[in-house]
Design a protein around this motif. Structure first.
Motif, PDB file in Angstrom:
ATOM      1  N   MET A  28      -0.973   4.893 -18.010  1.00  0.00           N
ATOM      2  CA  MET A  28      -2.435   4.988 -17.880  1.00  0.00           C
ATOM      3  C   MET A  28      -3.042   3.610 -17.774  1.00  0.00           C
ATOM      4  N   ALA A  30      -1.569   0.753 -16.869  1.00  0.00           N
ATOM      5  CA  ALA A  30      -1.187   0.073 -15.621  1.00  0.00           C
ATOM      6  C   ALA A  30      -2.015   0.605 -14.451  1.00  0.00           C
ATOM      7  N   GLU A  31      -2.265   1.898 -14.446  1.00  0.00           N
ATOM      8  CA  GLU A  31      -3.007   2.511 -13.349  1.00  0.00           C
ATOM      9  C   GLU A  31      -4.449   1.995 -13.284  1.00  0.00           C
ATOM     10  N   ASP A  33      -5.486  -0.854 -13.447  1.00  0.00           N
ATOM     11  CA  ASP A  33      -5.559  -2.048 -12.606  1.00  0.00           C
ATOM     12  C   ASP A  33      -5.786  -1.705 -11.134  1.00  0.00           C
ATOM     13  N   TYR A  34      -5.455  -0.483 -10.749  1.00  0.00           N
ATOM     14  CA  TYR A  34      -5.563  -0.069  -9.347  1.00  0.00           C
ATOM     15  C   TYR A  34      -6.786   0.802  -9.099  1.00  0.00           C
ATOM     16  N   VAL A  35      -7.500   1.133 -10.179  1.00  0.00           N
ATOM     17  CA  VAL A  35      -8.683   1.977 -10.019  1.00  0.00           C
ATOM     18  C   VAL A  35      -9.830   1.119  -9.492  1.00  0.00           C
ATOM     19  N   GLU A  36     -10.596   1.677  -8.563  1.00  0.00           N
ATOM     20  CA  GLU A  36     -11.733   0.928  -8.000  1.00  0.00           C
ATOM     21  C   GLU A  36     -12.749   0.634  -9.094  1.00  0.00           C
ATOM     22  N   ASP A  39     -15.076   3.362 -10.353  1.00  0.00           N
ATOM     23  CA  ASP A  39     -14.443   4.473 -11.083  1.00  0.00           C
ATOM     24  C   ASP A  39     -13.787   4.020 -12.379  1.00  0.00           C
ATOM     25  N   ALA A  42     -15.137   5.422 -15.828  1.00  0.00           N
ATOM     26  CA  ALA A  42     -14.849   6.850 -15.964  1.00  0.00           C
ATOM     27  C   ALA A  42     -13.357   7.053 -16.221  1.00  0.00           C
ATOM     28  N   TRP A  43     -12.526   6.281 -15.508  1.00  0.00           N
ATOM     29  CA  TRP A  43     -11.080   6.377 -15.719  1.00  0.00           C
ATOM     30  C   TRP A  43     -10.715   6.015 -17.144  1.00  0.00           C
TER      31      TRP A  43
ATOM     32  N   TYR B  29      -3.888   7.712 -10.084  1.00  0.00           N
ATOM     33  CA  TYR B  29      -5.251   7.587  -9.575  1.00  0.00           C
ATOM     34  C   TYR B  29      -5.426   8.406  -8.303  1.00  0.00           C
ATOM     35  N   PRO B  39      -8.227  11.694 -16.076  1.00  0.00           N
ATOM     36  CA  PRO B  39      -6.986  11.302 -16.762  1.00  0.00           C
ATOM     37  C   PRO B  39      -6.744  12.102 -18.031  1.00  0.00           C
ATOM     38  N   TYR B  43      -2.953  13.416 -17.123  1.00  0.00           N
ATOM     39  CA  TYR B  43      -1.739  12.845 -17.711  1.00  0.00           C
ATOM     40  C   TYR B  43      -1.012  13.805 -18.652  1.00  0.00           C
ATOM     41  N   ARG B  67       0.053  -7.835  -9.574  1.00  0.00           N
ATOM     42  CA  ARG B  67      -0.383  -6.536 -10.101  1.00  0.00           C
ATOM     43  C   ARG B  67       0.759  -5.952 -10.924  1.00  0.00           C
TER      44      ARG B  67
END
Lengths: 211, 105
Positions: A28, A30-31, A33-36, A39, A42-43, B29, B39, B43, B67
């Protein structure tokens, strides 16, 4: 602005979930870092909900509630000692300067007047220091830092043993330290118990606790 | 152990998204955007499907330097069969009852 807050929430969520679901916690976070950016908050809130939902248990709620009760009691205990000793010192100073502490019963004024100023100064210093140490221990327990309660308890016990040795002759040496040493030792034992129970609950939720 | 119960509507949405690209590794995502699942729901669902051996996962190296690696998910063979069965059932139910509205995305 939202990204830093999202990171704080995301890291907290990962810390809560890690003992129970370490892989999911890392995934969760790590992800995130890729969320815009739009968002991300909210993420992060979603991750927080996921973490608390999976970490929540009846035992966890009970531990937190019990922790807060014990911490409140210890905090009030410590604060009252500091407050009452301050009021006694203030009353003594007022009596010495010819003012009348008000409102105050006659027996209280007699007791204040019976001891010299240095006695009340000493009482104030000892009780405020001891009281504040109890308040710090209470805060540590309230925020879940139960492991810090034991070292604090050792400091308080040492203080309770040393302080009377340099005390005014009017201070009762035997009873006061015994009471405070007993109370803080009990608090340290309870805190250690909470730590053990919390870890057991984490292992139970992770499916690794033995019976 | 695989559950014999009908999956929840959220699980069906997730399985539909996964089976649409059954061979591809999917990220959390992307799945969240496609299914509309937060999430908080996604998850735990992914964890449950993986525990039932319907899903496999792995850490994949980032495409850009700097990254962190991402955790990716993909249906197993059993998972693909499970997904096809239950998503087919869901589609059949939808087409036979016009009153039932499809889930919002």
């Amino acid at each position: 602005m939202t990204r830093p807050l999202a990171l704080v929430l995301g890291r907290h969520a990962a810390r809560v979930l890690y003992p129970v679901r370490p892989l999911q916690a890392k995934a969760m976070l790590a992800e995130l870092d890729y969320v815009e950016d739009g968002d991300s908050l909210a993420w992060a809130f979603g991750c927080l909900m996921a973490s608390y939902r999976q970490r929540m248990s009846l035992l966890a709620v009970g531990i937190v509630a019990a922790q807060l009760c014990v911490a409140s009691a210890a905090g009030v205990f410590g604060f009252l000692h500091a407050y009452v000793s301050f009021e006694n010192l203030r009353a003594k100073i007022m009596l010495l300067t010819g003012l009348q502490p008000s409102p105050a019963p006659g027996s209280f004024l007699y007791a204040i007047d019976s001891y010299p100023l240095e006695h009340w100064v000493w009482i104030f210093l000892v009780f405020t220091t001891g009281g504040m140490l109890h308040v710090i221990a209470a805060i540590m327990m309230a925020i879940g830092s139960n492991r810090k309660v034991l070292p604090l308890a050792i400091v308080i016990v040492a203080f309770d043993l040393v302080a009377p040795l340099a005390a005014s002759p009017h201070l009762v040496p035997a009873i006061f330290p015994a009471i405070y040493i007993g109370l803080i030792t009990l608090m340290a034992i309870v805190a250690a118990g909470f730590v053990w129970l919390w870890r057991w609950d984490e292992r139970r939720l992770a499916g690794t606790a033995g019976l | 152990m695989r559950s014999a119960r009908r999956p929840s509507p959220q699980a069906v949405r997730l399985l539909t998204a996964l089976v649409a690209k059954a061979q591809a590794w999917r990220y959390g995502y992307d799945l969240s955007k496609e299914t509309g699942l937060t999430p908080g729901t996604l998850y735990p669902l992914l964890a449950r499907l993986e525990a039932q051996d319907l899903l496999e996962s792995e850490w994949r190296d980032p495409e850009l330097d700097g990254r962190p690696p991402r955790h990716a998910y993909r249906l197993t063979r059993a998972g693909a069969a499970f997904a096809l069965k239950w998503t087919a059932d869901a589609n059949a139910k939808l087409s036979s009852n016009p009153v039932i509205r499809p889930a919002k995305r």
